[in-house]
Design a protein around this motif. Structure first.
Motif: not given
Length: 93
Positions: A64-88
């Motif tokens: 959501n933060a990535a969408d609001e501020v068009d911040n690619r770092s937030c989008l990449v961080a979101s994908k990293i956290v989602e990957s952690m969740r899937e691995n867990f």
């Protein structure tokens, strides 16, 4: 009269290192966070389902933060956290 607790400030060398190595800081934070989550589960303070929910919420917030501020770092961080969740999820199923 009670003593006031003082918070020690990081020494100058640490601050300089952190400023010049943001990727290393991020990697350290990622590993510490993962270790804390694993310990919370091992201590039975949080269930595996609660940890997955926490990671899902974090991923959603970052996305959501990535969408609001068009911040690619937030989008990449979101994908990293989602990957952690899937691995867990995969390791605990």
């Amino acid at each position: 009269m009670a003593k006031r607790k003082s918070r020690a400030r990081p020494n100058g060398d640490l601050v300089k290192l952190m400023a010049t190595r943001p990727r290393a800081v991020a990697l350290a934070a990622l590993h510490v966070s993962e270790s804390v989550l694993l310990e919370l589960e091992a201590s039975e303070l949080l269930s595996a389902a609660e940890i997955r929910g926490l990671l899902r919420d974090a991923s959603t917030t970052l996305r959501n933060a990535a969408d609001e501020v068009d911040n690619r770092s937030c989008l990449v961080a979101s994908k990293i956290v989602e990957s952690m969740r899937e691995n867990f999820k995969r390791n605990k199923s």
